[in-house]
Design an enzyme around this catalytic site. Sequence first.
Site, PDB file in Angstrom:
ATOM      1  N   HIS A  17       0.998  -1.160   0.154  1.00 41.03           N
ATOM      2  CA  HIS A  17      -0.004   0.099   0.032  1.00 41.03           C
ATOM      3  C   HIS A  17       0.696   1.235   0.143  1.00 41.03           C
ATOM      4  O   HIS A  17       1.362   1.536   0.930  1.00 41.03           O
ATOM      5  CB  HIS A  17      -0.952   0.039   1.038  1.00 41.03           C
ATOM      6  CG  HIS A  17      -1.707   1.216   1.041  1.00 41.03           C
ATOM      7  ND1 HIS A  17      -3.065   1.075   1.336  1.00 41.03           N
ATOM      8  CD2 HIS A  17      -1.598   2.428   0.983  1.00 41.03           C
ATOM      9  CE1 HIS A  17      -3.996   2.234   1.414  1.00 41.03           C
ATOM     10  NE2 HIS A  17      -2.852   3.030   1.083  1.00 41.03           N
ATOM     11  N   HIS A  19       1.769   5.103  -1.747  1.00 33.60           N
ATOM     12  CA  HIS A  19       1.148   6.456  -2.508  1.00 33.60           C
ATOM     13  C   HIS A  19       2.476   7.174  -3.171  1.00 33.60           C
ATOM     14  O   HIS A  19       3.328   7.538  -2.428  1.00 33.60           O
ATOM     15  CB  HIS A  19       0.448   7.554  -1.715  1.00 33.60           C
ATOM     16  CG  HIS A  19      -0.628   6.931  -1.318  1.00 33.60           C
ATOM     17  ND1 HIS A  19      -1.950   7.415  -1.643  1.00 33.60           N
ATOM     18  CD2 HIS A  19      -0.949   6.304   0.180  1.00 33.60           C
ATOM     19  CE1 HIS A  19      -2.861   6.840  -0.939  1.00 33.60           C
ATOM     20  NE2 HIS A  19      -2.366   6.365   0.138  1.00 33.60           N
ATOM     21  N   LYS A 103      -9.362  -0.168  -5.806  1.00 31.35           N
ATOM     22  CA  LYS A 103      -9.204   0.737  -4.330  1.00 31.35           C
ATOM     23  C   LYS A 103     -10.885   1.327  -4.117  1.00 31.35           C
ATOM     24  O   LYS A 103     -11.209   1.973  -5.010  1.00 31.35           O
ATOM     25  CB  LYS A 103      -8.367   1.728  -4.487  1.00 31.35           C
ATOM     26  CG  LYS A 103      -8.197   2.410  -3.097  1.00 31.35           C
ATOM     27  CD  LYS A 103      -7.548   1.642  -2.058  1.00 31.35           C
ATOM     28  CE  LYS A 103      -7.792   2.023  -0.533  1.00 31.35           C
ATOM     29  NZ  LYS A 103      -6.705   3.014  -0.382  1.00 31.35           N
ATOM     30  N   HIS A 140     -10.554   1.188   1.936  1.00 26.15           N
ATOM     31  CA  HIS A 140     -10.350   2.188   2.875  1.00 26.15           C
ATOM     32  C   HIS A 140     -11.372   2.143   3.836  1.00 26.15           C
ATOM     33  O   HIS A 140     -12.406   2.583   3.371  1.00 26.15           O
ATOM     34  CB  HIS A 140     -10.005   3.642   2.253  1.00 26.15           C
ATOM     35  CG  HIS A 140      -9.815   4.381   3.338  1.00 26.15           C
ATOM     36  ND1 HIS A 140      -8.400   5.402   3.525  1.00 26.15           N
ATOM     37  CD2 HIS A 140     -10.633   4.931   4.474  1.00 26.15           C
ATOM     38  CE1 HIS A 140      -8.695   6.151   4.441  1.00 26.15           C
ATOM     39  NE2 HIS A 140      -9.877   5.969   5.226  1.00 26.15           N
ATOM     40  N   HIS A 178      -4.578  -0.458   5.889  1.00 29.51           N
ATOM     41  CA  HIS A 178      -4.165   0.254   7.075  1.00 29.51           C
ATOM     42  C   HIS A 178      -4.822   0.057   8.190  1.00 29.51           C
ATOM     43  O   HIS A 178      -5.641   0.861   8.902  1.00 29.51           O
ATOM     44  CB  HIS A 178      -4.114   1.497   6.854  1.00 29.51           C
ATOM     45  CG  HIS A 178      -4.916   2.196   5.816  1.00 29.51           C
ATOM     46  ND1 HIS A 178      -6.164   2.343   6.139  1.00 29.51           N
ATOM     47  CD2 HIS A 178      -4.595   2.913   4.675  1.00 29.51           C
ATOM     48  CE1 HIS A 178      -7.113   2.917   5.041  1.00 29.51           C
ATOM     49  NE2 HIS A 178      -5.944   3.306   4.361  1.00 29.51           N
ATOM     50  N   ASP A 258       1.437   2.556   3.775  1.00 29.94           N
ATOM     51  CA  ASP A 258       0.635   3.847   3.354  1.00 29.94           C
ATOM     52  C   ASP A 258       1.428   5.067   3.598  1.00 29.94           C
ATOM     53  O   ASP A 258       0.990   6.160   3.893  1.00 29.94           O
ATOM     54  CB  ASP A 258      -0.717   3.769   4.345  1.00 29.94           C
ATOM     55  CG  ASP A 258      -1.617   4.982   3.924  1.00 29.94           C
ATOM     56  OD1 ASP A 258      -1.529   5.285   3.093  1.00 29.94           O
ATOM     57  OD2 ASP A 258      -2.418   5.264   4.987  1.00 29.94           O
TER      58      ASP A 258
HETATM   59  C1  NCD Z   1      -3.534   9.198   2.104  1.00 31.85           C
HETATM   60  C2  NCD Z   1      -2.999  10.262   1.030  1.00 31.85           C
HETATM   61  O1  NCD Z   1      -2.615  11.265   1.445  1.00 31.85           O
HETATM   62  O2  NCD Z   1      -3.132   9.675  -0.193  1.00 31.85           O
HETATM   63  N1  NCD Z   1      -3.622   9.764   3.131  1.00 31.85           N
HETATM   64  C3  NCD Z   1      -3.661   9.200   4.723  1.00 31.85           C
HETATM   65  O3  NCD Z   1      -3.459  10.008   5.522  1.00 31.85           O
HETATM   66  N2  NCD Z   1      -3.156   7.808   4.639  1.00 31.85           N
HETATM   67  C4  NCD Z   1      -4.761   8.559   1.728  1.00 31.85           C
HETATM   68  C5  NCD Z   1      -5.244   7.566   2.260  1.00 31.85           C
HETATM   69  O4  NCD Z   1      -4.654   6.508   2.072  1.00 31.85           O
HETATM   70  O5  NCD Z   1      -5.983   7.298   3.034  1.00 31.85           O
HETATM   71 ZN    ZN Z   2      -3.279   5.050   1.592  1.00 33.58          ZN
END
Ligand code: NCD
Ligand code: ZN
Length: 363
Positions: A17, A19, A103, A140, A178, A258
Amino acid sequence: MSSAPPRLILTRPDDWHLHLRDGDALAYTVGWSAAQFARAIVMPNLKPPVVDTALALAYRQRVLAARPAGSDFQPLMTLYLTDRTAPQEIARAKASGAVFGVKLYPAGATTHSDSGVTELRHVHGVLDAMQREGMPLLVHGEVTDPEVDVFDREAVFIERHLVALRRDFPALKIVLEHITTSHAVDFVLSQTARDSRGAPLLGATITPQHLLHDRNALFRGGLRPHYYCLPVLKRESHRRRVLEAACSGDPRFFLGTDSAPHARAAKEADCGCAGCFNAAHALELYAQAFEQAGCLHRLEGFASHHGADFYGLPRNRDRIELRRQQWTVPQRLDYVDDGIVPLDAGRRLDWRAVAGAAPQQPA
Ligand code: NCD
Ligand code: ZN
């Protein structure tokens, strides 16, 4: 003093997971993750979101182009489910060989989730297609109902939505992303069904921040925006339960950082963004948490085996070395705009990942 060994050699881990963002950010984010992880499930919450296979393939090319020279880091792409996703898109995604999950963001649940699903019944046709194609749903798991306290949103999502989702789509592969609560741990443990390969039908990812911190970290000596992510950190009893799950050796629990980078000014603001940035030192953070819990011997399964087994992908053949070496997490790293503050900036950690130093696994 701990009696743990001076070094650990693990099968190279994957991040289930992550970003990576887009544009100029990729030059930083891809390098950080590629230094530790062989593969990563790449979240689709760009602006605009990655809602179909064509967008996912184009995004994948941008990620590949941002790899450091010689890196074989593999981005595993995902689609962003919306009320308007066509069921036919799932067969296209599957056939591309590049999309590994879809997702589900309940609309408004977190950063860039305004195109998310407003009602699960709007996507039943897509979920049917996913169940047929063996395409995992990555969830999520938080309700967005403003009446529900922010600390209860995961538990309420499970009660209100996940139980029914599991019942209505019994063969759908689901990852509860998460996880942060004992409710989530209990739900995962209650799910014993397996797919045709014998892998769990339902699994959960766990972040380093939710293993290392409870919600008091948000308020230690003042307001601490770099500990704010979604789902928000929970009370200590939940942290302990989640840590116990990660350390249990149960294949239903696996690593997903995450890591959600936001430039410093976007975090240190009147309305700061949700997301902890941990990708630059993720493995070191996990090692710290596992060692504190006395279960370093369980780190490899959690970080390098369970996720690959869940997704039906081969385990990595190369390895990574962690050396027992104290170092201090920097206060800031270069990133777009004014740089980024890593999770646990200023904290002393006991393990350091050594890139490229580990021997290959015998064939
Ligand atoms: C994530 C993001 O900033 O893209 N933020 C987070 O707090 N985890 C989005 C997400 O996965 O919820
Ligand atoms: Zn995330």
